[in-house]
Design a protein around this motif. Structure first.
Motif, PDB file in Angstrom:
ATOM      1  N   THR A  57       9.225   3.715   6.353  1.00  0.00           N
ATOM      2  CA  THR A  57      10.418   3.065   5.808  1.00  0.00           C
ATOM      3  C   THR A  57      10.336   1.553   5.954  1.00  0.00           C
ATOM      4  O   THR A  57       9.626   1.021   6.811  1.00  0.00           O
ATOM      5  CB  THR A  57      11.698   3.550   6.504  1.00  0.00           C
ATOM      6  N   VAL A  59      13.358  -1.507   6.056  1.00  0.00           N
ATOM      7  CA  VAL A  59      14.785  -1.862   6.022  1.00  0.00           C
ATOM      8  C   VAL A  59      14.912  -3.346   6.336  1.00  0.00           C
ATOM      9  O   VAL A  59      14.088  -3.916   7.054  1.00  0.00           O
ATOM     10  CB  VAL A  59      15.619  -1.040   7.037  1.00  0.00           C
ATOM     11  N   GLY A 125      17.140  -0.815   2.020  1.00  0.00           N
ATOM     12  CA  GLY A 125      16.204  -0.027   2.807  1.00  0.00           C
ATOM     13  C   GLY A 125      15.760   1.226   2.067  1.00  0.00           C
ATOM     14  O   GLY A 125      16.210   1.528   0.959  1.00  0.00           O
TER      15      GLY A 125
END
Length: 543
Positions: A57, A59, A125
């Motif tokens: 991920t 963000v 994100g």
């Protein structure tokens, strides 16, 4: 097939090809200068993100500084699925926004008065698209090195920087400067564009690396490269003084890199000779190892060519000269002049990046091994030309032209050099392009006009032929008594280009057009060859 059948077949083929090329509203939103883009002039970005290898991920936020050039209150911000914007703030207020595919329409609450400098912050994100075949099919590469440590990199030309961060994702408007802050797990480094201005260890066992870019930068040139890097460096004494050259490679590859990266100062010496000073002295030059082949990220050129000469060990020209240098170091660094210094406004004009940079490979060869070696290299790449569709794509829909922008484009430039027939003038044209359009976004017409004006030759029909048509111009000729009769065929209307021919060992410069012309010869049926440095064909139709 008879001629009529072939003609009908070609018409059907072209019609089917046109039908296959369908464009959507998303293509227009991505590729055109919309009303929601044109009213604000981008000044700078501060991209501030956390990259988490554990769940793939990203963000964080992007702060956008801009100047109002036209009164309006809806802003287009681009961010591709599956990434999501969570909040947009201006002047302490949460703004309303509406998503349309990969575009966010942001409704600004404050008056946007012409001449004002404004700022907003976008929080976002998600799990960005995984790069399948980088750099051609880009996104984020989530890999591991030989020691099992994360090895991560971005690549997004064509696809767009909005695949991993929110921005004004159109090439016409570049950020004038940029700050890039990237938080990564302890034990890893992030290398981005510009200069490292701070390294901040945090209590949660992460480290934030902040990089500062002081020159204009295109969106796809922005990158993150995360790994267990070991740095080394040198200083290059160039045309504008000392240039800091920094190299970042995986721990296990340090010895190989110190040997292979000796091509960097050689590249700088050759390209400053041909193109003028390296365009980003203030931001340094970096070469960074990545888990894919490589890419021209501004002042942070990425490398994955296996520490071997050629293109993954192969010579793309088939002449042997392509094994004298590391293709990725030379080609991707050449883009610092053509792509990052001079940048297309619309991806349809991508040839401005790729044709000149393809040609730069032969100029590198010429600088170190002689003019004939460089010419042999560029001629050798012709075997890779497809002549499948025009080099220039369709405008305003984020559409690239043919991959022939590389090899055919390089051979077009080599052909133009023969027409100019003055090597120093040609070198000054290449240098002049980089000084005249220094840190600018440009169109094909600007480049075409500049070269024609500086050459003192109208090259418009030549650009039309090679950039906008798929045919190879052919010199048709025959002999009548003691005359050579000749013309151009297989070409655009009005095509005119001088070409050098050899008639029984005697060199002649002729100026064919679409109409027949004649030249007196000493024998009834001499042997005629066309100078191979021109990318043309020839056909003797005497019989």
């Amino acid at each position: 097939m008879n001629k009529k059948t072939i003609y009908l077949f070609l018409i059907v083929l072209a019609f089917n090809s046109a039908l296959a090329q369908q464009f959507t509203k998303q293509d227009s939103l991505r590729g055109s200068i919309t009303k929601e883009r044109s009213w604000w002039d981008l000044k700078k970005y501060h991209l501030n993100i956390k990259v988490n290898p554990a769940d793939s991920t990203i963000v964080g936020s992007n702060t956008i500084d801009y100047r109002v050039v036209e009164k309006y209150n809806v802003m287009q911000i681009d961010l591709q699925e599956p990434m999501q914007i969570s909040k947009i703030v201006q002047d302490g207020l949460n703004l309303k926004y509406q998503r349309e595919g990969n575009v966010y329409h942001v409704f600004l609450a404050a008056n946007q008065n012409v001449g004002e400098n404004k700022q907003l912050v976008i929080f976002y994100g998600g799990k960005p698209k995984i790069a399948v075949n980088p750099p051609w099919d880009g996104g984020i590469s989530w890999k591991k090195d030989e020691n099992g440590k994360p090895f991560i990199a971005s690549s997004c030309q064509g696809l767009g920087a909005s695949v991993w961060w929110p921005n004004k994702d159109h090439m016409y408007d570049e950020a004038e400067s940029m700050t890039i802050s990237v938080n990564v797990p302890k034990g890893l480094m992030n290398i981005s564009n510009g200069r490292l201005i701070s390294t901040k260890p945090l209590k949660d066992n992460t480290t934030t690396y902040t990089w500062q870019v002081t020159n204009p930068i295109n969106n796809y040139g922005v990158n993150i490269n995360i790994g267990d890097y070991v740095p080394f460096s040198e200083k290059y004494k160039g045309e504008k003084g000392e240039l800091d050259c920094q190299y970042y490679v995986l721990r296990n590859n340090l010895a190989k890199a110190k040997k292979q990266f000796q091509d960097v100062p050689k590249m700088l010496k050759a390209f400053e000779h041909w193109f003028g000073p390296y365009p980003f002295y203030e931001d340094s030059y970096k070469l960074v190892e990545v888990p894919y082949l490589g890419m021209e990220h501004q002042s942070s050129v990425t490398y994955g060519n296996g520490f071997a000469n050629g293109y993954r060990g192969r010579d793309l020209s088939g002449t042997g000269w392509g094994l004298k240098f590391d293709f990725i170091i030379i080609h991707e660094s050449g883009h610092e002049w053509f792509a990052n210094n001079i940048t297309y406004k619309d991806i349809a004009d991508m040839w401005i990046h790729e044709s000149f940079t393809n040609y730069s490979e032969s100029l590198f060869v010429e600088y170190y091994y002689g003019k004939e070696a460089g010419a042999a290299y560029v001629r050798g790449t012709r075997k890779n030309i497809q002549n499948d569709k025009p080099i220039i794509g369709q405008y305003d829909v984020n559409n690239e032209g043919s991959g022939d922008m590389y090899y055919k484009g390089g051979n077009m430039l080599h052909t133009i050099r023969q027409i100019i027939n003055n090597d120093e003038k040609w070198r000054q044209i290449l240098r002049g392009l980089n000084s005249t359009f220094y840190h600018q976004t440009v169109t094909t017409k600007q480049i075409e006009n500049y070269i024609s004006e500086q050459a003192g030759v109208d090259l418009s029909s030549i650009f039309n032929q090679y950039l906008r048509d798929t045919r190879v111009p052919t010199l048709e000729y025959y002999f009548k008594e003691k005359q050579l009769v000749y013309r151009w065929i297989n070409c655009v209307d009005g095509f005119t280009m001088p070409v050098q021919i050899d008639i029984n060992g005697e060199l002649e410069k002729i100026q064919p057009t679409n109409d027949w012309k004649t030249l007196k010869v000493t024998t009834a049926n001499p042997i005629v060859t066309v100078d191979s440095n021109y990318y043309v064909a020839a056909m003797n139709s005497t019989k």
